[in-house]
Motif scaffolding. Sequence first.
Motif, PDB file in Angstrom:
ATOM      1  N   CYS A  33       0.678  -1.114   0.122  1.00  0.00           N
ATOM      2  CA  CYS A  33       0.006   0.115   0.011  1.00  0.00           C
ATOM      3  C   CYS A  33       0.763   1.334  -0.060  1.00  0.00           C
ATOM      4  O   CYS A  33       1.983   1.494   0.659  1.00  0.00           O
ATOM      5  CB  CYS A  33      -0.823   0.049   1.323  1.00  0.00           C
ATOM      6  SG  CYS A  33      -1.994  -1.406   1.476  1.00  0.00           S
ATOM      7  N   ASN A  36      -3.520   6.578   0.941  1.00  0.00           N
ATOM      8  CA  ASN A  36      -4.938   6.396   1.663  1.00  0.00           C
ATOM      9  C   ASN A  36      -5.990   6.752   0.386  1.00  0.00           C
ATOM     10  O   ASN A  36      -6.548   7.854   0.581  1.00  0.00           O
ATOM     11  CB  ASN A  36      -5.229   7.081   2.690  1.00  0.00           C
ATOM     12  CG  ASN A  36      -6.264   6.543   3.424  1.00  0.00           C
ATOM     13  OD1 ASN A  36      -6.674   5.295   3.338  1.00  0.00           O
ATOM     14  ND2 ASN A  36      -6.903   7.215   4.590  1.00  0.00           N
ATOM     15  N   CYS A  73      -5.613  -0.564   2.214  1.00  0.00           N
ATOM     16  CA  CYS A  73      -4.564   0.261   2.206  1.00  0.00           C
ATOM     17  C   CYS A  73      -5.154   1.320   2.873  1.00  0.00           C
ATOM     18  O   CYS A  73      -4.554   2.413   3.189  1.00  0.00           O
ATOM     19  CB  CYS A  73      -4.055   0.604   0.840  1.00  0.00           C
ATOM     20  SG  CYS A  73      -3.190  -0.465  -0.049  1.00  0.00           S
ATOM     21  N   ARG A  74      -6.361   1.635   3.534  1.00  0.00           N
ATOM     22  CA  ARG A  74      -7.079   2.583   4.267  1.00  0.00           C
ATOM     23  C   ARG A  74      -6.331   2.459   5.547  1.00  0.00           C
ATOM     24  O   ARG A  74      -6.335   1.454   6.362  1.00  0.00           O
ATOM     25  CB  ARG A  74      -8.412   2.479   4.264  1.00  0.00           C
ATOM     26  CG  ARG A  74      -9.288   2.717   2.949  1.00  0.00           C
ATOM     27  CD  ARG A  74      -8.777   3.941   2.139  1.00  0.00           C
ATOM     28  NE  ARG A  74      -9.501   3.849   0.777  1.00  0.00           N
ATOM     29  CZ  ARG A  74     -10.477   4.494   0.564  1.00  0.00           C
ATOM     30  NH1 ARG A  74     -11.423   5.224   1.382  1.00  0.00           N
ATOM     31  NH2 ARG A  74     -10.893   4.343  -0.610  1.00  0.00           N
ATOM     32  N   ARG A  75      -6.036   3.331   6.342  1.00  0.00           N
ATOM     33  CA  ARG A  75      -5.479   3.565   7.488  1.00  0.00           C
ATOM     34  C   ARG A  75      -6.626   3.976   8.663  1.00  0.00           C
ATOM     35  O   ARG A  75      -6.364   3.747   9.596  1.00  0.00           O
ATOM     36  CB  ARG A  75      -4.328   4.435   7.684  1.00  0.00           C
ATOM     37  CG  ARG A  75      -3.123   3.745   6.937  1.00  0.00           C
ATOM     38  CD  ARG A  75      -1.743   4.461   7.387  1.00  0.00           C
ATOM     39  NE  ARG A  75      -0.815   4.035   6.092  1.00  0.00           N
ATOM     40  CZ  ARG A  75      -0.358   2.858   6.261  1.00  0.00           C
ATOM     41  NH1 ARG A  75      -0.463   1.912   7.059  1.00  0.00           N
ATOM     42  NH2 ARG A  75       0.806   2.333   5.481  1.00  0.00           N
ATOM     43  N   SER A  76      -7.651   4.508   8.178  1.00  0.00           N
ATOM     44  CA  SER A  76      -8.731   4.771   9.088  1.00  0.00           C
ATOM     45  C   SER A  76     -10.026   5.073   8.381  1.00  0.00           C
ATOM     46  O   SER A  76     -10.051   5.046   6.994  1.00  0.00           O
ATOM     47  CB  SER A  76      -8.502   6.304   9.641  1.00  0.00           C
ATOM     48  OG  SER A  76      -8.464   7.110   8.913  1.00  0.00           O
ATOM     49  N   ASN A 100      -4.881  -6.982   2.167  1.00  0.00           N
ATOM     50  CA  ASN A 100      -4.347  -5.581   2.289  1.00  0.00           C
ATOM     51  C   ASN A 100      -5.316  -4.577   2.814  1.00  0.00           C
ATOM     52  O   ASN A 100      -5.088  -3.405   2.611  1.00  0.00           O
ATOM     53  CB  ASN A 100      -3.954  -5.138   0.790  1.00  0.00           C
ATOM     54  CG  ASN A 100      -2.761  -5.932   0.279  1.00  0.00           C
ATOM     55  OD1 ASN A 100      -1.898  -6.400   1.063  1.00  0.00           O
ATOM     56  ND2 ASN A 100      -2.636  -5.693  -1.086  1.00  0.00           N
ATOM     57  N   THR A 101      -6.150  -4.955   3.532  1.00  0.00           N
ATOM     58  CA  THR A 101      -6.936  -4.068   4.454  1.00  0.00           C
ATOM     59  C   THR A 101      -6.788  -3.976   5.777  1.00  0.00           C
ATOM     60  O   THR A 101      -6.344  -4.958   6.565  1.00  0.00           O
ATOM     61  CB  THR A 101      -8.641  -4.767   4.447  1.00  0.00           C
ATOM     62  OG1 THR A 101      -8.954  -4.752   3.180  1.00  0.00           O
ATOM     63  CG2 THR A 101      -9.236  -3.826   5.146  1.00  0.00           C
ATOM     64  N   LEU A 102      -6.411  -2.820   6.181  1.00  0.00           N
ATOM     65  CA  LEU A 102      -5.355  -2.619   7.390  1.00  0.00           C
ATOM     66  C   LEU A 102      -6.322  -2.365   8.537  1.00  0.00           C
ATOM     67  O   LEU A 102      -5.753  -2.192   9.625  1.00  0.00           O
ATOM     68  CB  LEU A 102      -4.497  -1.501   7.051  1.00  0.00           C
ATOM     69  CG  LEU A 102      -3.519  -1.451   5.893  1.00  0.00           C
ATOM     70  CD1 LEU A 102      -2.809  -0.207   5.655  1.00  0.00           C
ATOM     71  CD2 LEU A 102      -2.648  -2.625   6.046  1.00  0.00           C
ATOM     72  N   ILE A 103      -7.715  -2.107   8.478  1.00  0.00           N
ATOM     73  CA  ILE A 103      -8.523  -1.664   9.460  1.00  0.00           C
ATOM     74  C   ILE A 103      -9.486  -2.710   9.724  1.00  0.00           C
ATOM     75  O   ILE A 103     -10.071  -3.341   8.696  1.00  0.00           O
ATOM     76  CB  ILE A 103      -8.954  -0.169   9.298  1.00  0.00           C
ATOM     77  CG1 ILE A 103      -9.705  -0.257   8.141  1.00  0.00           C
ATOM     78  CG2 ILE A 103      -8.007   0.670   9.473  1.00  0.00           C
ATOM     79  CD1 ILE A 103     -10.223   1.092   7.786  1.00  0.00           C
TER      80      ILE A 103
END
Length: 168
Positions: A33, A36, A73-76, A100-103
């Motif tokens: 990633c 965002n 790749c979203r961090r929030s 690859n989903t961070l949340i």
Amino acid sequence: MRSTRFRLLLAALVLLTAPLALSAAPAASAPTCIGNPELKPLRPLTVRTAKGEFRFLVEVADSDRERELGMMCRRSLAPDRGMLFDFGRERPDAAFWMRNTLIPLDIIYIRRDGVVRSIIRNARPLDETPRPAGGPILGVLELAGGRAAQIGLQPGDRIDFPIFRSRP
């Protein structure tokens, strides 16, 4: 003797560079990633539960590429935001995963009439386990993990958005 020195030198070189090679290779589950990304402008969506009406602003993923990238790749994700996946036609076999989903996310599977079919609550980041809908769906709504529980969202509740009104 010369060949012995060469072998020792080669072995030392391999031992010294092996940690570099290992550290340069990404882990199998590590996301690739950058940034965002946002797909499209935000559109209003309403969720109706026994607790009331809840308004969200969602990005709509309605192309193959957008659906493939999704929330990767979203961090929030703000509590009043989300992403709606529009498949364009009913899909009998949809399943989502968290590559690859961070949340953590709540994954809400929606029938063509706008009724919630099923919910995957707090899907774990980076988990590649497919999570099936359990029946035919037209769309999927992803919200911040835990948000579905906060608003009392249950299967059978309704999602109000144009794609669910305009298609038979």
